[in-house]
Scaffold this motif. Structure first.
Motif, short mmCIF file in Angstrom:
data_model
loop_
_atom_site.label_atom_id
_atom_site.label_comp_id
_atom_site.label_asym_id
_atom_site.label_seq_id
_atom_site.Cartn_x
_atom_site.Cartn_y
_atom_site.Cartn_z
N TYR A 69 -11.61 43.23 24.04
CA TYR A 69 -12.81 42.62 23.75
C TYR A 69 -13.17 42.97 22.52
N ARG A 104 -15.48 39.62 17.23
CA ARG A 104 -15.96 38.25 18.82
C ARG A 104 -14.71 37.34 19.11
N LYS A 105 -13.77 38.56 19.63
CA LYS A 105 -12.54 38.02 20.23
C LYS A 105 -11.14 38.84 20.73
N THR A 106 -10.35 38.33 21.52
CA THR A 106 -9.82 39.55 21.98
C THR A 106 -8.72 39.90 20.70
#
Length: 65
Positions: free
Chosen positions: A7, A12-14
């Protein structure tokens, strides 16, 4: 082993970890450090299980000192 993911707080994401390197934390726990494939300026970090670390070693991933 499939692509490693972590992450990214900045994105703000994988994301997929590119150029992964195995590291060992001070408490002896294995982890992997690299950069996000989508943004090469963003570094990512993920703590691994012992089994995952052994698979990475077997596949030839570099170990960082």
């Amino acid at each position: 082993m499939a692509d490693l993911t972590a992450y990214s707080f900045k994105l703000r994401k994988t994301v997929v970890i590119s150029n992964p390197k195995l590291v060992t934390l001070k408490n002896g726990r294995p982890a992997v450090r690299g950069v996000a494939a989508e943004d090469p300026n963003t570094s990512v970090f993920r703590i691994l299980s012992t089994a995952e670390a052994d698979q990475l070693r077997a596949s030839g991933t570099q170990e960082e000192k």
